[in-house]
Design an enzyme around this catalytic site. Structure first.
Site: not given
Ligand code: R5P
Length: 310
Positions: A34-35, A92, A126, A165, A188, A190, A214, A218
């Site tokens: 089942d994994g 995060r 983070h 950021d 920046k 979000r 950074d 992601d």
């Molecule tokens: C944000 O606070 C992190 O330091 C990265 O800047 C962020 O998680 C990057 O995410 P993405 O590449 O999706 O913009």
């Protein structure tokens, strides 16, 4: 001292063991039909100082595997269990930034503690405050020890270090001081998860080559969006350094199409075969982890590894 590898980053675990002139010890991971995961140490660990190397990037099974490894080690009477997490996933969500949401970084800490871990060795969390979610020792390494040397020898002329950021200002300032380059900041926002909007650039980037710093990349939206804005403001070549290459959702394609000439990552998360790109330069953090493990085992200072690099 014994080093064991989970399945998330076996190459890095092997390099760490090589640095320590030892081998990755024998263990076995299987799946039921089942994994569900099944894990066994294939050698005696009673009374041993054991280091379990496992990054916890997605899928969450990497975390589950680490928890199972810790539980098995505790039940096998290991003397001390250190979770070596080059990438600490779910970090995060480190505070309640809106009503009715979880703090997953704290949840992961609680899970690791409940499983029976004795200490954590990780890199570029983070938010450094996540260390406080554990009531046990957390050794927090800085990838700047790797990147700063790389960029110092690269000798990029007319450099400006850019924080993409507000969260990365402290890290970027350390690079700017070390490399003797001015600092600029990208404002920046979000509007929603995984969407990054560049509002403004604070500082002078026109005619200068750029190094953006950074903790992770992601989807790539933050860095490629910032790179495009910097280019519109007249920047020269744009380099980027990120500790953790999460690289989800078309990040590679965005990097390829962006004005970024080189993206340096550590090997905290292994690149998949379909994630190869001429623009990506991987620098290994295995020696840094290997040396830290040696110092933990012999109870020597780890902070002295970072006297020149904050
Ligand atoms: C944000 O606070 C992190 O330091 C990265 O800047 C962020 O998680 C990057 O995410 P993405 O590449 O999706 O913009």
């Amino acid at each position: 001292m014994k080093i064991f590898a989970g399945s998330s980053n076996p190459v890095m675990a092997a390099k760490i063991a090589e640095y320590l002139n030892t081998r990755v010890c024998d263990s076995q991971l299987k799946r039921f039909s089942d994994g569900e995961l099944w894990f066994k140490y294939n050698e005696n660990i009673r009374g041993c100082d054991i280091f379990l190397v496992q990054s916890t990037h997605p899928p969450a099974e990497h975390l589950m595997e680490l928890l199972i490894m810790i539980d098995a080690a505790r039940r096998a009477s290991a003397r001390r269990i250190t979770a070596v997490m080059p990438y600490f996933g779910y970090a995060r969500q480190d505070r309640k930034d809106q009503p009715r949401v979880a703090i997953t970084a704290k949840l992961v800490a609680d899970l690791l503690i409940a499983a029976g871990v004795d200490r954590i060795l990780t890199m570029d969390l983070h938010a450094a405050q996540i260390q406080g979610f554990f009531n046990l020792p957390v050794d927090h390494l800085y990838a700047s020890a790797i990147f700063m040397d790389y960029y110092r020898t690269k000798l990029i002329p007319d450099l400006v270090v850019v924080a993409p950021d507000v969260g990365s200002i402290k890290m970027a300032r350390a690079y700017s001081e070390y490399l003797g380059a001015p600092l600029a900041i990208v404002d920046k926002r979000r509007p929603t998860q995984n969407v990054a909007q560049v509002m403004n650039v604070i500082g002078d980037v026109a005619g200068r080559n750029v190094l953006m710093i950074d903790d992770l990349i992601d989807t790539g939206g933050s860095l490629t969006g910032a790179a495009e804005t910097l280019r519109e403001r007249g920047s020269g070549d744009i380099y980027a350094a990120c500790t953790h290459g999460v690289l989800s959702g078309g990040a590679l394609e965005k990097i390829e199409k962006s004005p970024i000439v080189e993206m340096a990552l550590t090997d905290s998360i292994p690149l998949r075969p379909d994630q190869q790109s001429d623009k990506i330069k991987v620098l290994t953090a295995s020696q840094l982890f290997g040396e830290s493990i040696r110092r933990i085992h012999y109870e020597e200072s780890i902070s002295s590894l970072f006297v020149d690099h904050r």
